[in-house]
Design a protein around this motif. Sequence first.
Motif, mmCIF file in Angstrom:
data_model
loop_
_atom_site.group_PDB
_atom_site.id
_atom_site.type_symbol
_atom_site.label_atom_id
_atom_site.label_comp_id
_atom_site.label_asym_id
_atom_site.label_seq_id
_atom_site.Cartn_x
_atom_site.Cartn_y
_atom_site.Cartn_z
ATOM 1 N N ASP A 65 0.810 -1.218 0.000
ATOM 2 C CA ASP A 65 0.000 0.000 0.000
ATOM 3 C C ASP A 65 0.843 1.267 0.000
ATOM 4 N N GLY A 66 2.162 1.122 -0.123
ATOM 5 C CA GLY A 66 3.041 2.273 -0.186
ATOM 6 C C GLY A 66 3.717 2.645 1.120
ATOM 7 N N GLU A 67 3.277 2.058 2.239
ATOM 8 C CA GLU A 67 3.901 2.384 3.519
ATOM 9 C C GLU A 67 5.359 1.950 3.514
ATOM 10 N N LEU A 68 6.228 2.843 3.986
ATOM 11 C CA LEU A 68 7.660 2.589 3.965
ATOM 12 C C LEU A 68 8.150 2.240 5.359
ATOM 13 N N GLY A 69 8.763 1.075 5.487
ATOM 14 C CA GLY A 69 9.296 0.650 6.775
ATOM 15 C C GLY A 69 10.625 1.320 7.088
ATOM 16 N N ASP A 70 11.118 1.085 8.283
ATOM 17 C CA ASP A 70 12.418 1.614 8.685
ATOM 18 C C ASP A 70 13.531 0.704 8.177
ATOM 19 N N TRP A 71 14.743 1.273 8.126
ATOM 20 C CA TRP A 71 15.908 0.470 7.788
ATOM 21 C C TRP A 71 16.229 -0.484 8.927
ATOM 22 N N ILE A 72 16.460 -1.754 8.571
ATOM 23 C CA ILE A 72 16.763 -2.796 9.553
ATOM 24 C C ILE A 72 18.168 -3.321 9.275
ATOM 25 N N PRO A 73 19.099 -3.225 10.221
ATOM 26 C CA PRO A 73 20.435 -3.773 9.998
ATOM 27 C C PRO A 73 20.438 -5.296 10.106
ATOM 28 N N LEU A 74 21.103 -5.960 9.169
ATOM 29 C CA LEU A 74 21.182 -7.420 9.169
ATOM 30 C C LEU A 74 22.602 -7.845 8.855
ATOM 31 N N GLU A 75 23.050 -8.875 9.547
ATOM 32 C CA GLU A 75 24.344 -9.455 9.245
ATOM 33 C C GLU A 75 24.241 -10.331 7.999
ATOM 34 N N ALA A 76 25.357 -10.519 7.335
ATOM 35 C CA ALA A 76 25.382 -11.309 6.108
ATOM 36 C C ALA A 76 25.169 -12.792 6.389
ATOM 37 N N ASN A 77 24.809 -13.514 5.328
ATOM 38 C CA ASN A 77 24.748 -14.979 5.315
ATOM 39 C C ASN A 77 23.716 -15.539 6.288
ATOM 40 N N GLN A 78 22.516 -14.990 6.227
ATOM 41 C CA GLN A 78 21.422 -15.504 7.049
ATOM 42 C C GLN A 78 20.089 -15.248 6.352
ATOM 43 N N TYR A 79 19.080 -15.956 6.835
ATOM 44 C CA TYR A 79 17.722 -15.834 6.331
ATOM 45 C C TYR A 79 16.922 -14.968 7.303
ATOM 46 N N ALA A 80 16.134 -14.049 6.765
ATOM 47 C CA ALA A 80 15.395 -13.133 7.631
ATOM 48 C C ALA A 80 13.984 -12.928 7.087
ATOM 49 N N THR A 81 12.991 -13.119 7.949
ATOM 50 C CA THR A 81 11.608 -12.794 7.621
ATOM 51 C C THR A 81 11.269 -11.448 8.254
ATOM 52 N N ILE A 82 10.935 -10.477 7.413
ATOM 53 C CA ILE A 82 10.592 -9.143 7.909
ATOM 54 C C ILE A 82 9.085 -9.064 8.097
ATOM 55 N N GLU A 83 8.676 -8.807 9.332
ATOM 56 C CA GLU A 83 7.252 -8.726 9.665
ATOM 57 C C GLU A 83 6.807 -7.265 9.665
ATOM 58 N N ARG A 84 5.735 -7.020 8.947
ATOM 59 C CA ARG A 84 5.290 -5.640 8.778
ATOM 60 C C ARG A 84 4.852 -5.005 10.092
ATOM 61 N N GLU A 85 4.075 -5.717 10.860
ATOM 62 C CA GLU A 85 3.461 -5.104 12.036
ATOM 63 C C GLU A 85 4.505 -4.689 13.076
ATOM 64 N N SER A 86 5.569 -5.447 13.198
ATOM 65 C CA SER A 86 6.596 -5.130 14.188
ATOM 66 C C SER A 86 7.789 -4.399 13.580
ATOM 67 N N ASN A 87 7.880 -4.407 12.230
ATOM 68 C CA ASN A 87 9.042 -3.876 11.510
ATOM 69 C C ASN A 87 10.332 -4.489 12.063
ATOM 70 N N GLU A 88 10.258 -5.778 12.343
ATOM 71 C CA GLU A 88 11.417 -6.502 12.833
ATOM 72 C C GLU A 88 11.726 -7.664 11.904
ATOM 73 N N ALA A 89 12.960 -8.121 11.964
ATOM 74 C CA ALA A 89 13.390 -9.253 11.157
ATOM 75 C C ALA A 89 13.611 -10.455 12.056
ATOM 76 N N LEU A 90 12.907 -11.541 11.757
ATOM 77 C CA LEU A 90 13.116 -12.798 12.464
ATOM 78 C C LEU A 90 14.179 -13.576 11.706
ATOM 79 N N VAL A 91 15.317 -13.754 12.337
ATOM 80 C CA VAL A 91 16.479 -14.324 11.676
ATOM 81 C C VAL A 91 16.529 -15.830 11.913
#
Length: 536
Positions: A505-531
Amino acid sequence: MRISILLAVIILIGFVAVRLFGASTTPSPAPLGPPLFEDVTAASGVAHSYEGGFTFFVGGGVAVFDCNADRLPDFFLAGGSSSSALYRNSTGADGAIRFVSLPSLELTGVTGAYPLDVDSDGITDLSILRVGENIMMRGLGNCEFEPANAHWGIDSGDDWTVGFSATWENGNNLPTLAFGNYLALDENGQQFGGCADHRMLRPTGVNGTYADPIVISPGYCSLSMLFSDWNRSNARDLRISNDRHYYRQGEEQLLKVIPGEAPQPYTREEGWQFVQIEGMGIASHDVTGDGMPEIFLTSMADNKLQRLTPGAKGPSYGDIAFESGVTAHRPHAGPEILPSTAWHPEFQDVNNDGLIDLFISKGNVDATAGFAMEDPNNLLLGQPDGRFVENADVAGILDFEKSRGAALVDLNLDGKLDLVYVNREAPARVWQNAGDGVGNWLAINLAQDGSNRDAIGSWVEVRIGERIQSRELTIGGGHAGGQLGWMHFGLGFDDGARVRVQWPDGELGDWIPLEANQYATIERESNEALVWKPAS
């Protein structure tokens, strides 16, 4: 003299970069060489080919998705006149790619398939395209499915279908579906009357069902369709690529899709340019780094890489295939100096250097005179100056079969993209990326509450320093097949990145820092990455 030549080369590289990307002070990542692929078809347990006569000259798609929630990508292969096949990924901790054939989706007449979660229940469904009635298979979990056309009120017709795309409009509970049809066939399956019309289905808003189809007419023998936010306006229009071999008045198309209205083609006055090709596949990616998706279109010796004209108010595109080195108009290896026939295009970073690469499947339609019979697939590696260089032979994937649908996907979750593709009247091939000289990477998944759980239509941005890789999450394009799952990004030598999502819908999330070489699911409601990292 040598200094003069070196200076001239530097100036030329700079000119090409400005021509392709526009002026930029952001340094490009260091390019890496090609990975080394090993043919693991026999050991993988995959034994399949795409068979059939005239109505199966086209198609032969691959659909990649996780059908049993173990995070490993499984795949479905079209079979044409033979049975289609579902393969469950059984790769173990040793990383050796293995699959088990399952009987749950053995159907005939299948040209291709696309994965999507129609009812947003967290289980992926499958839109199966056929010569005859297309079938929406509802996922039940554990790689089990049931036919769901009647359940959802889907009337997809009984035409010769090869193209498909889907998007969510206006926050609807169900996606809008587009079925792209090829030649019109009579009741005996024989060609008559030119190109068939297409069908677009919108949900009724009542009881989770679809309204009667909207007919898109005239059709111009489509072989690929894609809903895309082509100008980052947060509106997704329908791109259709058509085969000029069978139409007289047609062309490539971009249809304006406004909720509640029938789609209408963009006009010359709005900027749309006249282009005719033997359109077979569509790949969309922000190649130039300007934030807008470029469009690669496969054809017979006439492949295009279309870039939106900077500053254009409408869909005005120019072709940058030649200066980008992606015309791929004839075989890069083998004895024949004849035009090529291209099918499935796919942008991915196969060596994880942060520079996007391009795979193109190739193969004669059948025995078309004047076109190469020995026509190997392309693996074009992206370079810092914006050009692409052929590396299929060095990467070890030289193959002279008639290839069709394909997928670059990390089959054993080791951070390196493997390759699977379907061949017409020859065994499908599975290649493991066994190279050691690849860079770091990130794999991203998206999740949101409510409808459209996979957040189709989002843009994912991966930032390293001031350089941003942008990728749109779509369903459609390719040739007769696509993927739903981990989105792969190469990071080169960097040990991390920042990731941001522009949601559908156009909403822009915040920048999330992530370390390399991993899988991350970004959840919209929390704007967090589950690694998550696979067990080693």
